[in-house]
Design a protein around this motif. Structure first.
Motif, PDB file in Angstrom:
ATOM      1  N   GLU A 133       0.872  -1.174   0.000  1.00  0.00           N
ATOM      2  CA  GLU A 133       0.000   0.000   0.000  1.00  0.00           C
ATOM      3  C   GLU A 133       0.909   1.224   0.000  1.00  0.00           C
ATOM      4  O   GLU A 133       1.794   1.351   0.851  1.00  0.00           O
ATOM      5  CB  GLU A 133      -0.895   0.005   1.241  1.00  0.00           C
ATOM      6  N   VAL A 135       1.241   5.008   0.524  1.00  0.00           N
ATOM      7  CA  VAL A 135       0.540   6.139   1.154  1.00  0.00           C
ATOM      8  C   VAL A 135       1.333   7.413   0.877  1.00  0.00           C
ATOM      9  O   VAL A 135       2.553   7.462   1.098  1.00  0.00           O
ATOM     10  CB  VAL A 135       0.364   5.906   2.675  1.00  0.00           C
ATOM     11  N   ARG A 137       1.556  11.466   1.712  1.00  0.00           N
ATOM     12  CA  ARG A 137       1.087  12.400   2.750  1.00  0.00           C
ATOM     13  C   ARG A 137       1.595  13.815   2.476  1.00  0.00           C
ATOM     14  O   ARG A 137       2.794  14.014   2.259  1.00  0.00           O
ATOM     15  CB  ARG A 137       1.609  11.968   4.122  1.00  0.00           C
ATOM     16  N   ALA A 141      -1.543  13.555   9.638  1.00  0.00           N
ATOM     17  CA  ALA A 141      -2.843  13.096  10.145  1.00  0.00           C
ATOM     18  C   ALA A 141      -2.739  11.595  10.347  1.00  0.00           C
ATOM     19  O   ALA A 141      -1.802  10.953   9.854  1.00  0.00           O
ATOM     20  CB  ALA A 141      -3.963  13.419   9.162  1.00  0.00           C
ATOM     21  N   GLY A 142      -3.682  11.059  11.093  1.00  0.00           N
ATOM     22  CA  GLY A 142      -3.753   9.608  11.242  1.00  0.00           C
ATOM     23  C   GLY A 142      -2.497   9.020  11.832  1.00  0.00           C
ATOM     24  O   GLY A 142      -1.922   9.540  12.794  1.00  0.00           O
ATOM     25  N   SER A 143      -2.035   7.937  11.225  1.00  0.00           N
ATOM     26  CA  SER A 143      -0.966   7.151  11.857  1.00  0.00           C
ATOM     27  C   SER A 143       0.359   7.903  11.934  1.00  0.00           C
ATOM     28  O   SER A 143       1.120   7.710  12.890  1.00  0.00           O
ATOM     29  CB  SER A 143      -0.790   5.812  11.138  1.00  0.00           C
ATOM     30  N   TYR A 164       3.431   0.254   2.976  1.00  0.00           N
ATOM     31  CA  TYR A 164       2.933  -0.702   3.971  1.00  0.00           C
ATOM     32  C   TYR A 164       2.757  -2.049   3.274  1.00  0.00           C
ATOM     33  O   TYR A 164       2.218  -2.104   2.158  1.00  0.00           O
ATOM     34  CB  TYR A 164       1.580  -0.250   4.532  1.00  0.00           C
ATOM     35  N   ASP A 172      -0.865  -4.832   8.285  1.00  0.00           N
ATOM     36  CA  ASP A 172      -0.267  -3.970   7.243  1.00  0.00           C
ATOM     37  C   ASP A 172       0.918  -3.159   7.788  1.00  0.00           C
ATOM     38  O   ASP A 172       0.839  -1.920   7.912  1.00  0.00           O
ATOM     39  CB  ASP A 172      -1.314  -3.008   6.651  1.00  0.00           C
ATOM     40  N   ASP A 218      -3.896  13.199   2.668  1.00  0.00           N
ATOM     41  CA  ASP A 218      -3.128  11.995   2.353  1.00  0.00           C
ATOM     42  C   ASP A 218      -4.015  11.026   1.581  1.00  0.00           C
ATOM     43  O   ASP A 218      -5.228  11.241   1.471  1.00  0.00           O
ATOM     44  CB  ASP A 218      -2.540  11.325   3.614  1.00  0.00           C
ATOM     45  N   PHE A 219      -3.430  10.002   1.045  1.00  0.00           N
ATOM     46  CA  PHE A 219      -4.214   8.986   0.326  1.00  0.00           C
ATOM     47  C   PHE A 219      -3.372   7.737   0.137  1.00  0.00           C
ATOM     48  O   PHE A 219      -2.150   7.758   0.256  1.00  0.00           O
ATOM     49  CB  PHE A 219      -4.722   9.498  -1.023  1.00  0.00           C
ATOM     50  N   LYS A 220      -4.083   6.675  -0.194  1.00  0.00           N
ATOM     51  CA  LYS A 220      -3.434   5.370  -0.410  1.00  0.00           C
ATOM     52  C   LYS A 220      -3.627   4.926  -1.857  1.00  0.00           C
ATOM     53  O   LYS A 220      -4.729   5.067  -2.409  1.00  0.00           O
ATOM     54  CB  LYS A 220      -4.064   4.352   0.538  1.00  0.00           C
ATOM     55  N   ASP A 243     -12.812   6.669   0.652  1.00  0.00           N
ATOM     56  CA  ASP A 243     -12.451   5.539   1.521  1.00  0.00           C
ATOM     57  C   ASP A 243     -10.947   5.497   1.781  1.00  0.00           C
ATOM     58  O   ASP A 243     -10.511   5.027   2.832  1.00  0.00           O
ATOM     59  CB  ASP A 243     -12.832   4.205   0.856  1.00  0.00           C
ATOM     60  N   GLY A 244     -10.158   5.920   0.819  1.00  0.00           N
ATOM     61  CA  GLY A 244      -8.704   5.768   0.920  1.00  0.00           C
ATOM     62  C   GLY A 244      -7.960   7.083   0.868  1.00  0.00           C
ATOM     63  O   GLY A 244      -6.752   7.110   0.594  1.00  0.00           O
ATOM     64  N   CYS A 245      -8.670   8.174   1.099  1.00  0.00           N
ATOM     65  CA  CYS A 245      -8.039   9.504   1.097  1.00  0.00           C
ATOM     66  C   CYS A 245      -8.467  10.251   2.356  1.00  0.00           C
ATOM     67  O   CYS A 245      -9.536   9.985   2.905  1.00  0.00           O
ATOM     68  CB  CYS A 245      -8.531  10.359  -0.080  1.00  0.00           C
ATOM     69  N   ARG A 246      -7.654  11.200   2.793  1.00  0.00           N
ATOM     70  CA  ARG A 246      -8.155  12.182   3.769  1.00  0.00           C
ATOM     71  C   ARG A 246      -8.384  13.478   3.010  1.00  0.00           C
ATOM     72  O   ARG A 246      -7.454  14.005   2.373  1.00  0.00           O
ATOM     73  CB  ARG A 246      -7.158  12.393   4.918  1.00  0.00           C
ATOM     74  N   ARG A 262     -14.463   6.170  10.839  1.00  0.00           N
ATOM     75  CA  ARG A 262     -13.464   5.678  11.808  1.00  0.00           C
ATOM     76  C   ARG A 262     -13.643   6.347  13.167  1.00  0.00           C
ATOM     77  O   ARG A 262     -13.496   5.732  14.199  1.00  0.00           O
ATOM     78  CB  ARG A 262     -12.040   5.995  11.314  1.00  0.00           C
TER      79      ARG A 262
END
Ligand code: C5P
Length: 337
Positions: A133, A135, A137, A141-143, A164, A172, A218-220, A243-246, A262
């Motif tokens: 994956e 990512v 950024r 944000a997030g992790s 990841y 992951d 960010d996004f995946k 689903d896969g972006c902020r 989430r």
């Protein structure tokens, strides 16, 4: 572009087994077995289901080398520890992903996208998913915010790409280029192509979203190998959706993405709808009926056997008052995949 070895090298057995599974997860996934032990088939169309993920189902496509991606309303978070349904999400993600992949194709990013088939399905090229994956950024944000104790919303000094390893059982884990090279998940040439494409996708999407008042935090991304005989090239696969972006509203800071689910913020579908509306995919009508099931429910009719979130979505036989903007004309040249 170098062709990667199809088989992983010599590795400790448990890891070897994981790699072997992950590398073939989408390209030649084990056929899901029903209770009777036979391959699962879609009850409505008798087509073969080849994989079911958290948010999508993959069916065998009409021609060799093609796959149908069906977008579900199911939502999961925290490695599927939290589960739910966001009614209408699949329809919106299908449309948003179509839009983004089409535009990326037009700027020369090779993608698996061929065309959208109906409200929940799109036809894509079959690829061998690279089990990484990617990512990208722009803002903490997030992790990453948690990992380094950075306040959410802090602009990163430069865009950061992280990798990841796709493995639910391991949660992951974050990996480096060294792990990817050492364990043979992707070749160095492939990783160069992936990093180049990820940066181009970020530049394009950051501008696209900024143009409609949304900050791309960010996004995946996921990539896959498209084989031509023994040669493979890497193309963009999977989906690009909230689903896969902020995605944060630039003025209010409101979250317009899966963090609403989430973090139990509520208003998930409205947020996804807002993204689609700003991208010009929905009209101003906020009470958009997104789906035949929703349409029937709104008219007080029971949902038929084809209804239900997990079932196959047929192209509506009656025209619901959907507020989707008509499809744009096809690009002059199809996405070069
Ligand atoms: O959770 P984290 O901050 O690492 O997520 C970074 C970005 O990647 C977020 O936009 C998130 O939606 C996305 N992501 C994803 N699928 C995952 C992990 C992260 O789409 N399995």
């Amino acid at each position: 572009m170098a062709t990667p070895p199809r088989a992983a090298g010599v590795l400790p057995c448990p890891l070897q087994a994981r790699i072997g599974h992950a590398q073939t997860m989408f390209s030649a996934p084990p056929t899901p077995q029903g209770p009777s032990g036979v391959a699962q088939e879609d009850r409505m169309t008798r087509r073969r289901q080849i994989y079911e993920g958290k948010a999508k189902i993959l069916y065998e496509g009409p021609e060799p080398g093609t796959i149908i991606q069906y977008f579900k309303d199911d939502a999961t978070a925290f490695n599927a520890q939290k589960k739910g349904t966001i009614s209408g999400k699949g329809v919106l993600n299908n449309r948003i992903s179509e839009h983004v992949f089409t535009l990326l194709g037009l700027i020369g990013i090779p993608t698996h996208f061929i065309r959208r088939l109906n409200m929940r399905e799109q036809l894509v090229r079959q690829v061998e998913i690279i089990p990484i994956e990617v990512v990208v950024r722009n803002v903490a944000a997030g992790s990453i915010a948690k990992r380094f104790g950075i306040e959410e919303g802090t602009m990163l000094p430069r865009t950061i790409i992280e990798y990841y390893y796709k493995d639910d059982a391991l949660g992951d884990p974050l990996v480096t280029d060294e792990h990817i090279a050492a364990f043979g998940w992707a070749s160095q040439d492939e990783m160069h192509d992936i990093a180049d494409m990820a940066i181009r996708v970020n530049d394009f999407m950051a501008g696209m979203f900024a143009g409609v008042g949304i900050r791309l935090v960010d996004f995946k991304l996921e990539f896959g190998r498209l084989y031509d005989g023994d040669f493979a090239r890497v193309i963009l696969a999977d989906e690009i959706s909230p689903d896969g972006c902020r995605l944060w509203d630039m003025k209010s800071g409101d979250k317009l993405d899966k963090d609403r689910f989430r973090r139990d913020l509520g208003g998930e579908v409205e947020a996804y709808q807002e993204v689609a509306r700003r991208l010009g995919l929905l009209t101003e009508d906020e009470s958009a009926v997104l789906d035949l099931d929703e349409h029937r429910k709104a008219r007080g009719q029971t949902v038929g056997p084809a209804g239900g979130k997990g079932g196959p979505t047929m192209v509506p036989t009656e025209a619901p008052p959907v507020t989707m903007v008509p499809d744009p004309p096809p690009p002059a040249t199809p996405p070069s995949t």
